[in-house]
Design a protein around this motif. Structure first.
Motif, PDB file in Angstrom:
ATOM      1  N   GLU A 246      23.846 -28.279  24.478  1.00  0.00           N
ATOM      2  CA  GLU A 246      23.810 -29.067  23.484  1.00  0.00           C
ATOM      3  C   GLU A 246      23.383 -28.012  22.148  1.00  0.00           C
ATOM      4  OE1 GLU A 246      24.293 -31.995  23.273  1.00  0.00           O
ATOM      5  OE2 GLU A 246      24.536 -32.207  25.473  1.00  0.00           O
ATOM      6  N   ARG A 247      22.875 -26.897  22.346  1.00  0.00           N
ATOM      7  CA  ARG A 247      22.740 -25.995  21.129  1.00  0.00           C
ATOM      8  C   ARG A 247      23.807 -25.251  20.671  1.00  0.00           C
ATOM      9  NH1 ARG A 247      23.401 -21.520  21.707  1.00  0.00           N
ATOM     10  NH2 ARG A 247      22.619 -20.923  19.650  1.00  0.00           N
ATOM     11  N   VAL A 248      24.946 -25.364  21.426  1.00  0.00           N
ATOM     12  CA  VAL A 248      26.293 -24.386  21.096  1.00  0.00           C
ATOM     13  C   VAL A 248      26.590 -24.915  19.721  1.00  0.00           C
ATOM     14  CG1 VAL A 248      28.633 -24.440  21.439  1.00  0.00           C
ATOM     15  CG2 VAL A 248      27.260 -24.081  23.417  1.00  0.00           C
ATOM     16  N   VAL A 249      26.256 -26.058  19.127  1.00  0.00           N
ATOM     17  CA  VAL A 249      26.519 -26.271  17.514  1.00  0.00           C
ATOM     18  C   VAL A 249      25.888 -25.444  16.683  1.00  0.00           C
ATOM     19  CG1 VAL A 249      24.694 -28.262  17.460  1.00  0.00           C
ATOM     20  CG2 VAL A 249      26.951 -28.325  16.191  1.00  0.00           C
ATOM     21  N   GLU A 250      24.501 -25.006  17.050  1.00  0.00           N
ATOM     22  CA  GLU A 250      24.126 -24.215  16.155  1.00  0.00           C
ATOM     23  C   GLU A 250      24.812 -22.851  15.832  1.00  0.00           C
ATOM     24  OE1 GLU A 250      20.170 -23.443  17.633  1.00  0.00           O
ATOM     25  OE2 GLU A 250      19.714 -25.331  18.205  1.00  0.00           O
ATOM     26  N   ASP A 251      25.445 -22.148  16.906  1.00  0.00           N
ATOM     27  CA  ASP A 251      26.381 -21.100  16.858  1.00  0.00           C
ATOM     28  C   ASP A 251      27.672 -21.310  15.944  1.00  0.00           C
ATOM     29  OD1 ASP A 251      24.906 -19.794  18.541  1.00  0.00           O
ATOM     30  OD2 ASP A 251      25.756 -20.205  20.518  1.00  0.00           O
ATOM     31  N   HIS A 252      28.277 -22.622  15.933  1.00  0.00           N
ATOM     32  CA  HIS A 252      29.207 -23.066  15.253  1.00  0.00           C
ATOM     33  C   HIS A 252      28.795 -22.880  13.779  1.00  0.00           C
ATOM     34  CE1 HIS A 252      31.546 -24.920  18.800  1.00  0.00           C
ATOM     35  NE2 HIS A 252      31.129 -23.989  19.148  1.00  0.00           N
ATOM     36  N   GLU A 253      27.690 -23.825  13.509  1.00  0.00           N
ATOM     37  CA  GLU A 253      27.378 -23.890  12.177  1.00  0.00           C
ATOM     38  C   GLU A 253      26.782 -22.560  11.420  1.00  0.00           C
ATOM     39  OE1 GLU A 253      23.684 -25.968  12.841  1.00  0.00           O
ATOM     40  OE2 GLU A 253      24.939 -28.057  12.883  1.00  0.00           O
ATOM     41  N   ARG A 254      26.305 -21.478  12.306  1.00  0.00           N
ATOM     42  CA  ARG A 254      26.035 -20.349  11.591  1.00  0.00           C
ATOM     43  C   ARG A 254      27.302 -19.450  11.492  1.00  0.00           C
ATOM     44  NH1 ARG A 254      21.289 -20.330  15.601  1.00  0.00           N
ATOM     45  NH2 ARG A 254      19.705 -20.601  14.315  1.00  0.00           N
ATOM     46  N   ALA A 255      28.295 -19.649  12.184  1.00  0.00           N
ATOM     47  CA  ALA A 255      29.653 -19.235  12.032  1.00  0.00           C
ATOM     48  C   ALA A 255      30.353 -19.487  10.788  1.00  0.00           C
ATOM     49  CB  ALA A 255      30.537 -19.296  13.082  1.00  0.00           C
ATOM     50  N   ALA A 256      30.107 -20.745  10.549  1.00  0.00           N
ATOM     51  CA  ALA A 256      30.594 -21.399   9.344  1.00  0.00           C
ATOM     52  C   ALA A 256      29.720 -20.937   8.116  1.00  0.00           C
ATOM     53  CB  ALA A 256      30.539 -23.109   9.238  1.00  0.00           C
ATOM     54  N   ARG A 257      28.581 -20.742   8.045  1.00  0.00           N
ATOM     55  CA  ARG A 257      28.006 -20.232   7.147  1.00  0.00           C
ATOM     56  C   ARG A 257      27.933 -18.657   6.940  1.00  0.00           C
ATOM     57  NH1 ARG A 257      25.019 -20.218   2.459  1.00  0.00           N
ATOM     58  NH2 ARG A 257      23.347 -18.824   2.491  1.00  0.00           N
ATOM     59  N   LEU A 258      28.425 -18.066   7.933  1.00  0.00           N
ATOM     60  CA  LEU A 258      28.744 -16.468   7.574  1.00  0.00           C
ATOM     61  C   LEU A 258      29.951 -16.270   6.899  1.00  0.00           C
ATOM     62  CD1 LEU A 258      28.074 -13.604   8.087  1.00  0.00           C
ATOM     63  CD2 LEU A 258      28.954 -13.619  10.489  1.00  0.00           C
ATOM     64  N   ALA A 259      30.941 -17.149   7.367  1.00  0.00           N
ATOM     65  CA  ALA A 259      32.347 -17.145   6.784  1.00  0.00           C
ATOM     66  C   ALA A 259      32.093 -17.545   5.357  1.00  0.00           C
ATOM     67  CB  ALA A 259      33.058 -18.058   7.714  1.00  0.00           C
ATOM     68  N   GLY A 260      31.396 -18.387   5.136  1.00  0.00           N
ATOM     69  CA  GLY A 260      31.321 -18.896   3.619  1.00  0.00           C
ATOM     70  C   GLY A 260      30.834 -17.981   2.757  1.00  0.00           C
ATOM     71  N   LEU A 261      29.746 -17.247   3.393  1.00  0.00           N
ATOM     72  CA  LEU A 261      29.127 -16.027   2.610  1.00  0.00           C
ATOM     73  C   LEU A 261      30.147 -14.941   2.510  1.00  0.00           C
ATOM     74  CD1 LEU A 261      25.527 -15.923   4.261  1.00  0.00           C
ATOM     75  CD2 LEU A 261      25.995 -16.543   1.990  1.00  0.00           C
ATOM     76  N   LEU A 262      31.081 -14.766   3.089  1.00  0.00           N
ATOM     77  CA  LEU A 262      32.001 -13.700   3.166  1.00  0.00           C
ATOM     78  C   LEU A 262      33.337 -14.097   2.413  1.00  0.00           C
ATOM     79  CD1 LEU A 262      31.578 -12.227   6.706  1.00  0.00           C
ATOM     80  CD2 LEU A 262      30.381 -11.328   4.687  1.00  0.00           C
ATOM     81  N   GLU A 263      33.708 -15.190   2.143  1.00  0.00           N
ATOM     82  CA  GLU A 263      35.016 -15.827   1.720  1.00  0.00           C
ATOM     83  C   GLU A 263      35.543 -15.248   0.568  1.00  0.00           C
ATOM     84  OE1 GLU A 263      34.924 -20.016   1.454  1.00  0.00           O
ATOM     85  OE2 GLU A 263      33.350 -20.030  -0.020  1.00  0.00           O
ATOM     86  N   ASP A 264      34.769 -14.772  -0.208  1.00  0.00           N
ATOM     87  CA  ASP A 264      35.187 -14.202  -1.659  1.00  0.00           C
ATOM     88  C   ASP A 264      35.457 -12.614  -1.649  1.00  0.00           C
ATOM     89  OD1 ASP A 264      35.387 -16.740  -2.656  1.00  0.00           O
ATOM     90  OD2 ASP A 264      33.333 -16.628  -3.451  1.00  0.00           O
ATOM     91  N   LEU A 265      35.240 -12.224  -0.469  1.00  0.00           N
ATOM     92  CA  LEU A 265      35.462 -10.501  -0.221  1.00  0.00           C
ATOM     93  C   LEU A 265      36.738 -10.039  -0.709  1.00  0.00           C
ATOM     94  CD1 LEU A 265      33.112  -9.602   2.626  1.00  0.00           C
ATOM     95  CD2 LEU A 265      32.480  -9.376   0.298  1.00  0.00           C
ATOM     96  N   PRO A 266      36.805  -9.173  -1.624  1.00  0.00           N
ATOM     97  CA  PRO A 266      38.142  -8.734  -2.147  1.00  0.00           C
ATOM     98  C   PRO A 266      39.239  -8.084  -1.031  1.00  0.00           C
ATOM     99  CG  PRO A 266      36.645  -7.145  -2.848  1.00  0.00           C
ATOM    100  CD  PRO A 266      35.916  -8.200  -2.291  1.00  0.00           C
ATOM    101  N   GLY A 267      40.360  -8.495  -0.819  1.00  0.00           N
ATOM    102  CA  GLY A 267      41.285  -7.828   0.192  1.00  0.00           C
ATOM    103  C   GLY A 267      41.185  -8.357   1.464  1.00  0.00           C
ATOM    104  N   LEU A 268      40.265  -9.062   1.778  1.00  0.00           N
ATOM    105  CA  LEU A 268      39.965  -9.956   3.179  1.00  0.00           C
ATOM    106  C   LEU A 268      40.120 -11.367   3.006  1.00  0.00           C
ATOM    107  CD1 LEU A 268      36.663  -7.997   4.241  1.00  0.00           C
ATOM    108  CD2 LEU A 268      38.819  -7.404   4.780  1.00  0.00           C
TER     109      LEU A 268
END
Length: 334
Positions: A246-268
């Protein structure tokens, strides 16, 4: 160091260790370990199959799925990047002596390709196809259930069996908001992992009908994996199955959060689905980025032009924030 190489790095929780220490055990080769039997029965029920077999690794679960479905000299149809092909030391060829026929691109074969391949059925010059192989998830990407059903229906219409490498099936089910049985539906055999996503220290399972699992049990013994008081390790997997899905969704939410924090990195280019963040680097520079990330305190895996970050039970919200800052610093330096 924030280690995001794999969800298999997760260590047992105190409650899981307690369950393992107190596990009721017996001789599993005689079918007398009650904890192993409970794990197998609950796994089979969750996946909507008649029976399941506990094995030491996902590698073995996959190879047994192949062993019970194809004979020497027959074809198995799979993607060129499936775990079966690239990460199991050619065991399909060595142990079951089958011929892989591979496709590329999407994680599921196009209908036109299947129609072309099956058109040669019965040709005395080529090997007979026996098994069609899929993965869900596929490098963190969830395969739509409609595509799974199209492929399994095709396989059964033409006399092939179908296997699902469901090492991260729990993540796929969570993402799709369906039961594990819905993801496993239509497949003759399904492998699942208790370490990836769920955080158990040891083990996977193969599910199928009763006769298939009977033959798989013989295959497990043939490979030297008849385990005795295996309830000690099965208890960790059983605890994970009951308390960590049931807690697997927490990993998904954190992955989405991390991706959001990195989405504007140049060249990536950054994307997340389920518990994985995949970063596309400039051509051939993944190793350079991995080294830079590690220098800033984040470990990851990758190669070529792809870096993979995997979220798991032990990674906290603050770890996500710290990892994002470290990766941003590393990317700026490059």
């Amino acid at each position: 160091m924030i280690d995001l190489r794999s969800d298999t790095l997760t260590r047992p929780t105190p409650d899981m260790r307690r369950a393992m220490a107190e596990a009721e055990v017996g001789d599993d080769v005689f079918g007398e370990d009650p904890t192993v039997r409970a794990l197998e029965e609950e796994t089979a029920a969750l996946l909507g199959h008649e029976a399941a077999l506990y094995v030491p690794s996902g590698h073995m679960a996959n190879q047994l799925g192949l062993y019970v479905s194809a004979h020497s000299g027959e074809e198995v149809w799979a993607h060129e990047n499936h775990h079966l092909i690239g990460d199991e030391q050619g065991a399909a060829v060595v142990l079951s002596r089958v011929l892989p026929r591979l496709y590329s691109g999407d994680p599921f074969p196009a209908q036109e390709l299947l129609d072309t391949w099956i058109s040669g059925l019965g040709d005395v010059h080529r090997a007979d196809p026996a098994l069609l192989w899929l993965e869900n998830t596929f490098s963190g990407r969830v395969v739509p259930l409609t595509e799974q059903r199209r492929v399994t229906d095709f396989a059964h219409t033409h006399g092939l069996r179908a296997h699902l490498d469901g090492a991260r099936l729990w993540n796929a089910a969570t993402h799709l908001e369906v039961s594990p049985a819905a993801v496993a539906a239509g497949f003759d055999t399904v492998s699942v992992c208790f370490s990836k996503g769920l955080g158990a220290p040891v083990g996977s399972a193969l599910a199928g009908d009763t006769d298939t699992i009977r033959r798989a049990r013989r295959g497990r013994k043939l490979l030297g994996a008849g385990m005795r008081q295996a309830g000690i390790i099965a208890a960790g997997a059983l605890h994970a199955l009951r308390h960590h899905r049931e807690r697997v969704v927490e990993d998904h939410e954190r992955a989405a959060r991390l991706a959001g924090l990195l989405e504007d990195l140049p060249g990536l280019s950054v994307r997340a689905q389920t518990n994985m963040v995949l970063i596309r680097t400039p051509e051939g520079r993944a190793a350079e980025y991995l080294e830079a990330f590690a220098a800033q305190g984040v470990r990851a895996l990758g190669g070529g032009s792809r870096v993979r970050l995997v979220l798991r039970l032990e990674i906290t919200d603050s770890d996500v924030e710290d990892a994002a800052k470290a990766i941003t610093r590393a990317a700026a330096e490059l």
